[in-house]
Design an enzyme around this catalytic site. Structure first.
Site, PDB file in Angstrom:
ATOM      1  N   HIS A 157       0.855  -1.186   0.000  1.00  0.00           N
ATOM      2  CA  HIS A 157       0.000   0.000   0.000  1.00  0.00           C
ATOM      3  C   HIS A 157       0.890   1.234   0.000  1.00  0.00           C
ATOM      4  O   HIS A 157       1.428   1.621   1.028  1.00  0.00           O
ATOM      5  CB  HIS A 157      -0.889  -0.054   1.245  1.00  0.00           C
ATOM      6  CG  HIS A 157      -1.924   1.013   1.343  1.00  0.00           C
ATOM      7  ND1 HIS A 157      -3.078   0.852   2.079  1.00  0.00           N
ATOM      8  CD2 HIS A 157      -1.993   2.271   0.839  1.00  0.00           C
ATOM      9  CE1 HIS A 157      -3.803   1.955   2.011  1.00  0.00           C
ATOM     10  NE2 HIS A 157      -3.153   2.823   1.257  1.00  0.00           N
TER      11      HIS A 157
ATOM     12  N   HIS B 113       1.451   5.171  -2.138  1.00  0.00           N
ATOM     13  CA  HIS B 113       0.941   6.166  -3.096  1.00  0.00           C
ATOM     14  C   HIS B 113       2.039   7.001  -3.760  1.00  0.00           C
ATOM     15  O   HIS B 113       1.738   7.803  -4.642  1.00  0.00           O
ATOM     16  CB  HIS B 113      -0.037   7.111  -2.406  1.00  0.00           C
ATOM     17  CG  HIS B 113      -1.246   6.446  -1.825  1.00  0.00           C
ATOM     18  ND1 HIS B 113      -2.332   6.086  -2.590  1.00  0.00           N
ATOM     19  CD2 HIS B 113      -1.534   6.056  -0.564  1.00  0.00           C
ATOM     20  CE1 HIS B 113      -3.247   5.514  -1.811  1.00  0.00           C
ATOM     21  NE2 HIS B 113      -2.779   5.477  -0.585  1.00  0.00           N
TER      22      HIS B 113
ATOM     23  N   HIS C  29      -5.160  -0.499   6.518  1.00  0.00           N
ATOM     24  CA  HIS C  29      -4.618   0.239   7.678  1.00  0.00           C
ATOM     25  C   HIS C  29      -5.550   0.157   8.902  1.00  0.00           C
ATOM     26  O   HIS C  29      -6.249   1.099   9.247  1.00  0.00           O
ATOM     27  CB  HIS C  29      -4.242   1.676   7.339  1.00  0.00           C
ATOM     28  CG  HIS C  29      -5.183   2.476   6.506  1.00  0.00           C
ATOM     29  ND1 HIS C  29      -6.515   2.653   6.812  1.00  0.00           N
ATOM     30  CD2 HIS C  29      -4.963   3.198   5.372  1.00  0.00           C
ATOM     31  CE1 HIS C  29      -7.069   3.441   5.911  1.00  0.00           C
ATOM     32  NE2 HIS C  29      -6.156   3.772   5.027  1.00  0.00           N
TER      33      HIS C  29
ATOM     34  N   HIS D 103       0.267   7.273  13.049  1.00  0.00           N
ATOM     35  CA  HIS D 103      -1.014   6.608  12.814  1.00  0.00           C
ATOM     36  C   HIS D 103      -1.432   5.693  13.958  1.00  0.00           C
ATOM     37  O   HIS D 103      -2.630   5.465  14.150  1.00  0.00           O
ATOM     38  CB  HIS D 103      -0.951   5.786  11.522  1.00  0.00           C
ATOM     39  CG  HIS D 103      -1.050   6.608  10.275  1.00  0.00           C
ATOM     40  ND1 HIS D 103       0.017   7.314   9.758  1.00  0.00           N
ATOM     41  CD2 HIS D 103      -2.092   6.854   9.440  1.00  0.00           C
ATOM     42  CE1 HIS D 103      -0.357   7.942   8.667  1.00  0.00           C
ATOM     43  NE2 HIS D 103      -1.637   7.679   8.447  1.00  0.00           N
TER      44      HIS D 103
ATOM     45  N   ASP E 121       1.669   3.321   3.314  1.00  0.00           N
ATOM     46  CA  ASP E 121       0.624   4.281   2.914  1.00  0.00           C
ATOM     47  C   ASP E 121       1.288   5.611   2.557  1.00  0.00           C
ATOM     48  O   ASP E 121       0.755   6.684   2.816  1.00  0.00           O
ATOM     49  CB  ASP E 121      -0.418   4.463   4.027  1.00  0.00           C
ATOM     50  CG  ASP E 121      -1.692   5.172   3.550  1.00  0.00           C
ATOM     51  OD1 ASP E 121      -1.909   5.237   2.327  1.00  0.00           O
ATOM     52  OD2 ASP E 121      -2.452   5.681   4.397  1.00  0.00           O
TER      53      ASP E 121
END
Length: 403
Positions: free
Chosen positions: A79, A81, A232, A267, A290
């Site tokens: 995952h 981006h 997540h 997070h 992420d």
């Protein structure tokens, strides 16, 4: 949706020593603690011949003394981006390759490129571009995070572009990826959610529960329909409650679910991470980044899809409301934190960063562990778990940095 402009950060990727030229000469890494599926071998030896790990050592092998270091499998990120100032969600092919290389410099030898919410035509176009890079072996496939998510738990996704997960729309994105779709994140409680989970399972694509406002019961139903991943965990979903246990409890207690965790210290509190590890175990945990464009790049203003992001002191937040917008994490930092802050064993960290995600992607026959015949993807770490070398398919991405 118009293509978003690039990052405006001013920092540059961390510099690494140029890797030595390779001439096809077999290489032996000697003296390190080598982390194998069966456990750690101290004063071990690992032989690389061509692009693969070898069971035997040719007579002409070059021996590199890496005493005092750890050799672990290359990291696998499900995952991601972007990174290095480049976006997988809106950048050109050249931008995407820059982002991929940035994460390779930090030990991620296998990466799934993630999109963010956009209109269907734009996402189909992105899927086509990313699938070309997957076909070339640069990435391991495409992950669609949005637009099939809950407006109640949208996080850093544009609310006006969200839509219910009707199977026909999900199928459109899968088809656009030309066999390279690996995962779709869904709020499975929305209309069409369960049918879309069944469709994904039939197509061999991972159905991931995330950005969801589902109840415990609705989550169990989605798992029974074929969902296998929690996007997540803890983030962008209702918190765990003793009378309303919500999706977190359902996802942790079911052996069919692999849970993603973002181990960046922003997070998740370390206690939450340890809770997930205690209930799921290393073979059901996949550390992810992420990451967005700022990973390996620096503070500044960026775009995540159509939304503007401010990165300050390494934390990415939407300019409009301060919502956390992905991370600037790299997996070498996640690995070190797992051991030095979270108290995990080296073996459990390797499982969560390499073996578990490799298995989930159906690639465990090639990557995820240091075994003869598998790709020579590895990371060299010093005694403090700082990265000192990265090899991908037998080539040094970061050459050994030894004292």
């Amino acid at each position: 949706m118009a293509t978003a402009p690039g990052a405006r950060g001013t920092a540059r990727p961390a510099q690494h020593n140029p890797h030595p030229a390779t001439s096809g000469t077999p290489t032996v890494l000697a003296g390190a603690t080598v982390v194998l599926p069966t456990g750690s071998v101290h004063n071990g030896r690992l032989t690389i011949d061509g692009t693969r790990i070898s069971r035997t050592t040719p007579e002409n092998a070059q021996v590199i003394d890496v005493t005092g270091h750890y050799v672990v499998p290359g990291f696998v990120d499900l995952h991601n981006h972007g990174g290095g100032g480049a976006s997988f969600t809106s950048g050109s092919a050249e931008d995407i390759l820059k982002g991929i290389h940035t994460h390779r410099l930090h030990g991620t030898t296998t990466l799934v490129a993630s999109t963010v919410t956009g209109d269907m035509d734009f996402l189909s176009q992105r899927a086509g571009l990313l699938s070309e890079l997957a076909e070339q072996g640069e990435i391991a496939g495409v992950h669609f995070e949005g637009p099939f998510i809950s407006p109640c738990r949208k996080g850093a996704h544009a609310e006006d572009l969200l839509r219910d997960p009707h199977p026909a729309d999900v199928r459109k994105l899968i088809d656009a990826a030309r066999g390279q779709a690996r995962m779709v994140t869904l709020a499975t409680e929305l209309p069409g959610g369960l049918d879309s989970v069944r469709l994904l399972a039939e197509q061999g694509v991972i159905a991931a529960i995330g950005h969801t406002d589902a109840t415990y019961e609705q989550t169990v139903e989605a798992i029974d329909a074929g969902a296998t991943v929690a996007t997540h965990l803890f983030n962008a979903m209702p918190p765990l409650g003793h009378r309303s246990p919500g999706p977190i409890t359902a996802l942790l207690e079911d052996d069919r679910i692999t849970v993603e965790l973002i181990n960046d210290g922003t997070h998740l509190h370390p206690a939450a991470l340890r809770l997930a590890f205690h209930h799921a175990g290393a073979d059901r945990v996949a550390f992810i980044t992420d990451a967005m464009d700022a990973a390996g790049f620096g503070d500044g203003r960026y775009w995540l899809g159509p939304l503007e992001v401010e990165v300050a002191e390494g934390v990415a937040r939407l300019v409009e409301d301060g919502t956390i917008a992905g991370s600037t994490l790299t997996l070498d930092r996640a690995f070190k934190r797992a051991i030095t802050v979270d108290g995990l064993s080296v073996e459990d960290a390797v499982q969560a960063l390499s073996a578990t995600p490799a298995r989930l992607l159906g690639m465990a026959d090639r990557i995820g562990s240091l075994e003869p015949g598998k790709d020579a993807d590895l990371v060299l770490l010093d005694a403090d778990f700082d990265l000192k070398g990265v090899m991908r398919r037998g080539e040094w991405v970061v050459g050994p940095q030894l004292r």
